[in-house]
Design a protein around this motif. Structure first.
Motif, PDB file in Angstrom:
ATOM      1  N   GLY A 371      78.836 -32.589  81.845  1.00 35.39           N
ATOM      2  CA  GLY A 371      78.933 -33.995  81.430  1.00 35.39           C
ATOM      3  C   GLY A 371      78.966 -34.943  82.615  1.00 35.39           C
ATOM      4  O   GLY A 371      78.286 -35.984  82.622  1.00 35.39           O
ATOM      5  N   ILE A 372      79.721 -34.581  83.655  1.00 38.42           N
ATOM      6  CA  ILE A 372      79.821 -35.409  84.863  1.00 38.42           C
ATOM      7  C   ILE A 372      78.459 -35.531  85.531  1.00 38.42           C
ATOM      8  O   ILE A 372      78.027 -36.633  85.903  1.00 38.42           O
ATOM      9  CB  ILE A 372      80.863 -34.808  85.854  1.00 38.42           C
ATOM     10  N   GLU A 373      77.778 -34.380  85.664  1.00 37.98           N
ATOM     11  CA  GLU A 373      76.460 -34.382  86.306  1.00 37.98           C
ATOM     12  C   GLU A 373      75.461 -35.235  85.517  1.00 37.98           C
ATOM     13  O   GLU A 373      74.665 -35.979  86.100  1.00 37.98           O
ATOM     14  CB  GLU A 373      75.939 -32.941  86.448  1.00 37.98           C
ATOM     15  N   ALA A 374      75.523 -35.132  84.177  1.00 39.44           N
ATOM     16  CA  ALA A 374      74.607 -35.906  83.324  1.00 39.44           C
ATOM     17  C   ALA A 374      74.825 -37.407  83.527  1.00 39.44           C
ATOM     18  O   ALA A 374      73.865 -38.180  83.635  1.00 39.44           O
ATOM     19  CB  ALA A 374      74.809 -35.535  81.857  1.00 39.44           C
ATOM     20  N   SER A 393      77.366 -53.615  81.045  1.00 40.29           N
ATOM     21  CA  SER A 393      76.040 -53.339  80.467  1.00 40.29           C
ATOM     22  C   SER A 393      75.419 -52.086  81.096  1.00 40.29           C
ATOM     23  O   SER A 393      74.751 -51.304  80.420  1.00 40.29           O
ATOM     24  CB  SER A 393      75.105 -54.543  80.649  1.00 40.29           C
ATOM     25  N   ARG A 394      75.661 -51.892  82.394  1.00 41.32           N
ATOM     26  CA  ARG A 394      75.137 -50.692  83.063  1.00 41.32           C
ATOM     27  C   ARG A 394      75.832 -49.430  82.522  1.00 41.32           C
ATOM     28  O   ARG A 394      75.203 -48.384  82.366  1.00 41.32           O
ATOM     29  CB  ARG A 394      75.355 -50.791  84.575  1.00 41.32           C
ATOM     30  N   LYS A 395      77.126 -49.544  82.248  1.00 45.48           N
ATOM     31  CA  LYS A 395      77.872 -48.405  81.699  1.00 45.48           C
ATOM     32  C   LYS A 395      77.286 -47.997  80.342  1.00 45.48           C
ATOM     33  O   LYS A 395      77.185 -46.801  80.043  1.00 45.48           O
ATOM     34  CB  LYS A 395      79.356 -48.755  81.546  1.00 45.48           C
ATOM     35  N   LYS A 396      76.909 -48.983  79.520  1.00 48.14           N
ATOM     36  CA  LYS A 396      76.296 -48.683  78.213  1.00 48.14           C
ATOM     37  C   LYS A 396      74.996 -47.923  78.399  1.00 48.14           C
ATOM     38  O   LYS A 396      74.720 -46.954  77.694  1.00 48.14           O
ATOM     39  CB  LYS A 396      76.025 -49.992  77.443  1.00 48.14           C
ATOM     40  N   ARG A 397      74.178 -48.391  79.348  1.00 47.93           N
ATOM     41  CA  ARG A 397      72.886 -47.736  79.615  1.00 47.93           C
ATOM     42  C   ARG A 397      73.089 -46.301  80.131  1.00 47.93           C
ATOM     43  O   ARG A 397      72.436 -45.361  79.700  1.00 47.93           O
ATOM     44  CB  ARG A 397      72.115 -48.549  80.669  1.00 47.93           C
ATOM     45  N   ILE A 398      74.053 -46.131  81.043  1.00 47.57           N
ATOM     46  CA  ILE A 398      74.346 -44.803  81.623  1.00 47.57           C
ATOM     47  C   ILE A 398      74.845 -43.852  80.530  1.00 47.57           C
ATOM     48  O   ILE A 398      74.428 -42.688  80.463  1.00 47.57           O
ATOM     49  CB  ILE A 398      75.389 -44.932  82.766  1.00 47.57           C
ATOM     50  N   GLY A 401      71.904 -42.860  78.353  1.00 45.55           N
ATOM     51  CA  GLY A 401      70.993 -41.953  79.078  1.00 45.55           C
ATOM     52  C   GLY A 401      71.552 -40.562  79.274  1.00 45.55           C
ATOM     53  O   GLY A 401      70.802 -39.585  79.370  1.00 45.55           O
ATOM     54  N   SER A 402      72.885 -40.448  79.333  1.00 44.41           N
ATOM     55  CA  SER A 402      73.516 -39.139  79.590  1.00 44.41           C
ATOM     56  C   SER A 402      74.013 -38.452  78.326  1.00 44.41           C
ATOM     57  O   SER A 402      74.533 -37.335  78.387  1.00 44.41           O
ATOM     58  CB  SER A 402      74.684 -39.304  80.563  1.00 44.41           C
ATOM     59  N   GLY A 403      73.852 -39.138  77.189  1.00 43.38           N
ATOM     60  CA  GLY A 403      74.310 -38.556  75.929  1.00 43.38           C
ATOM     61  C   GLY A 403      75.828 -38.492  75.840  1.00 43.38           C
ATOM     62  O   GLY A 403      76.397 -37.610  75.207  1.00 43.38           O
ATOM     63  N   THR A 404      76.490 -39.426  76.531  1.00 39.70           N
ATOM     64  CA  THR A 404      77.958 -39.471  76.502  1.00 39.70           C
ATOM     65  C   THR A 404      78.399 -40.830  75.957  1.00 39.70           C
ATOM     66  O   THR A 404      77.565 -41.651  75.576  1.00 39.70           O
ATOM     67  CB  THR A 404      78.543 -39.261  77.919  1.00 39.70           C
ATOM     68  N   SER A 405      79.706 -41.077  75.964  1.00 41.90           N
ATOM     69  CA  SER A 405      80.222 -42.364  75.483  1.00 41.90           C
ATOM     70  C   SER A 405      80.608 -43.250  76.662  1.00 41.90           C
ATOM     71  O   SER A 405      80.810 -42.761  77.776  1.00 41.90           O
ATOM     72  CB  SER A 405      81.455 -42.125  74.602  1.00 41.90           C
ATOM     73  N   GLU A 408      83.762 -42.083  78.221  1.00 41.28           N
ATOM     74  CA  GLU A 408      83.627 -40.978  79.187  1.00 41.28           C
ATOM     75  C   GLU A 408      83.141 -41.484  80.546  1.00 41.28           C
ATOM     76  O   GLU A 408      83.576 -41.005  81.589  1.00 41.28           O
ATOM     77  CB  GLU A 408      82.663 -39.914  78.638  1.00 41.28           C
ATOM     78  N   VAL A 409      82.239 -42.469  80.525  1.00 42.62           N
ATOM     79  CA  VAL A 409      81.752 -43.074  81.780  1.00 42.62           C
ATOM     80  C   VAL A 409      82.916 -43.777  82.480  1.00 42.62           C
ATOM     81  O   VAL A 409      83.104 -43.623  83.694  1.00 42.62           O
ATOM     82  CB  VAL A 409      80.577 -44.057  81.519  1.00 42.62           C
ATOM     83  N   ASN A 410      83.701 -44.534  81.712  1.00 46.02           N
ATOM     84  CA  ASN A 410      84.870 -45.217  82.268  1.00 46.02           C
ATOM     85  C   ASN A 410      85.860 -44.223  82.878  1.00 46.02           C
ATOM     86  O   ASN A 410      86.433 -44.465  83.943  1.00 46.02           O
ATOM     87  CB  ASN A 410      85.586 -46.041  81.190  1.00 46.02           C
ATOM     88  N   GLN A 411      86.050 -43.113  82.189  1.00 41.98           N
ATOM     89  CA  GLN A 411      86.991 -42.084  82.651  1.00 41.98           C
ATOM     90  C   GLN A 411      86.527 -41.510  83.999  1.00 41.98           C
ATOM     91  O   GLN A 411      87.323 -41.336  84.921  1.00 41.98           O
ATOM     92  CB  GLN A 411      87.080 -40.964  81.601  1.00 41.98           C
ATOM     93  N   LEU A 412      85.216 -41.236  84.096  1.00 46.92           N
ATOM     94  CA  LEU A 412      84.664 -40.709  85.345  1.00 46.92           C
ATOM     95  C   LEU A 412      84.816 -41.742  86.471  1.00 46.92           C
ATOM     96  O   LEU A 412      85.191 -41.389  87.596  1.00 46.92           O
ATOM     97  CB  LEU A 412      83.191 -40.318  85.174  1.00 46.92           C
ATOM     98  N   MET A 413      84.521 -43.008  86.149  1.00 52.90           N
ATOM     99  CA  MET A 413      84.634 -44.082  87.148  1.00 52.90           C
ATOM    100  C   MET A 413      86.081 -44.175  87.672  1.00 52.90           C
ATOM    101  O   MET A 413      86.308 -44.340  88.874  1.00 52.90           O
ATOM    102  CB  MET A 413      84.235 -45.426  86.538  1.00 52.90           C
TER     103      MET A 413
END
Length: 442
Positions: A371-374, A393-398, A401-405, A408-413
């Protein structure tokens, strides 16, 4: 690796908790559970009984040392005896001879051909040897094809003679070929059968006599438990082999073969196979394995694996980036790749003291970083190098594109930000300050 046995031994040794002194009653209770744990792991009954009798003799009458409680003392005695049971000392491979001839033996399906490739790769990369693999399974064309695929994968030449049905002749010709072509190790992969039979034993005995190997290894599937030990005895009676290789230790292994085989054939376990990849091979260390079985981890092996992947030049570059606050997601991705090269996640977790128990029930697999790599791969190069540019807006696109929520992007950040701050703090005298802060928190 040995999860079930580790859990049961841990439960058994907890019996002594709270006792001020080891006595006959609490030792008997504990050892009854230890014996049950060994039998459940498919250890031979006589070996299990002998093991617990030895532990009892050593434990009885011993006053608890000032720095230990009874449970810890018993763990130490059990650990020492487990080490002895599995061979005591680490025994390396004999690389004498010019060339060194290594004969592989074992039943069909034991992982012999794959392990031949792993051993060739190990000797090539760790011992800088010029290796020749030899296909002597003349009954299964697929076996020679498999060896050729493995050889191509690791960049090692494979010697085979299509149409020749005489394995003795093939192995002798292969040694001549090795001498003529500057190869200093010859690994002969022989035919296996589904069961021990006279024809198979005669054939491998003839090869053994003809090539007079420097090292004869018996390869056994560790998942077969007590059957593996019986097969080892049959092979040893004919070949008097030098050492044992336990394969498939990454599977749901009960542990019986590892714990019983040395007592039955009096030959050391030299290597273990810990996965499907060509670098999933370890020298067998009885003391380290005993530590792992008792949930103490194996920090020495973990450090050794980390050192193998350590690149000094890359580390210096990374240090400069951290100092300049330029650590980005590409660097983070690179660190993940380094960890993945160290081996399977399940295996690595088992090497960290207490981690197996702490993460009990959790599904730890090699897809842990998927998931992190994606998420990182869904970022643009500029986003990876400048994480602060990633807005809502970039987080939504990411995420899309990665098939995550987005969560999850916020958590990684957040994790990335915390790690970056910690790495920055470790620069200069920050590491010292951090240690002082941790001491103050005790």
């Amino acid at each position: 690796m040995f999860n079930n046995l580790s859990e049961k031994l841990d439960q058994a040794l907890h019996t002594l908790k709270g006792h001020g002194k080891i006595n006959e009653v609490n030792v008997a209770e504990t050892l009854k559970e230890v014996r049950r744990a060994l039998l459940d792991a498919d250890v031979n009954f006589k070996i299990a009984k002998q093991f617990t009798n030895t532990v009892k003799d050593k434990a009885m009458g011993q006053d608890v040392l000032t720095t230990l409680n009874p449970g810890q003392l018993m763990v130490k005695i059990v650990k020492d005896e487990l080490t002895e049971l599995m061979g005591g000392d680490t025994v390396g491979i004999n690389l004498g001879g010019s060339p060194t001839v290594i004969l592989m033996s074992g039943l069909q399906g034991s992982g012999k051909t794959t392990f031949s490739g792993k051993l060739a790769n190990f000797l090539k990369t760790k011992k800088t040897k010029q290796v020749l693999l030899v296909g002597c399974d003349v009954y299964r064309p697929a076996a020679i094809n498999q060896l050729q695929v493995v050889g191509e994968q690791i960049g090692v030449e494979v010697y085979a003679e299509e149409g020749n049905q005489n394995p003795v002749e093939i192995s002798q010709n292969a040694i001549k070929h090795a001498k003529a072509n500057g190869k200093n190790v010859v690994i002969i992969d022989t035919a296996g059968r589904l069961a021990v039979d006279e024809e198979m034993m005669t054939e491998i005995s003839n090869i053994h006599k003809a090539v007079n190997p420097n090292e004869t290894l018996f390869v056994v599937d560790s998942m077969t438990g007590q059957d593996a030990v019986n097969t080892a005895k049959a092979f040893n009676d004919v070949l008097n082999f030098d050492g044992v290789v336990l394969t498939k230790l990454d599977g749901d292994t009960r542990g019986g073969a590892a714990l019983s085989i040395k007592s039955v054939v009096n030959k050391p376990i030299k290597f273990i196979g810990t996965g499907e990849k060509m670098d999933a091979i370890d020298v067998f260390h009885p003391d380290r394995m005993a530590d792992r079985i008792l949930g103490m981890g194996d920090v020495v092996s973990l450090v050794e694996r980390a050192q193998e992947q350590y690149d000094e030049a890359e580390a210096r570059k990374l240090q400069k980036k951290i100092a300049k606050n330029q650590f980005g997601f590409d660097d983070f991705l690179n660190q993940i790749q380094q960890i993945k090269k160290m081996g399977s996640m399940k295996d690595l977790v088992g090497m960290i003291p207490g981690a197996g128990k702490a993460l009990k029930g959790m599904d730890i697999d090699d897809d842990a970083f998927k998931g992190i790599e994606a998420i990182i791969h869904s970022m643009t190069p500029s986003e990876r190098s400048t994480p602060s540019s990633i807005n809502a807006s970039r987080k939504k696109r990411i995420a899309k594109g990665s098939g995550t929520s987005v969560q999850e992007v916020n958590q990684l950040m957040k994790q990335f930000d915390q790690m970056s701050k910690m790495m920055k703090m470790m620069q200069g005298g920050g590491g010292k300050r951090m240690m002082q802060m941790m001491k103050g928190m005790r």
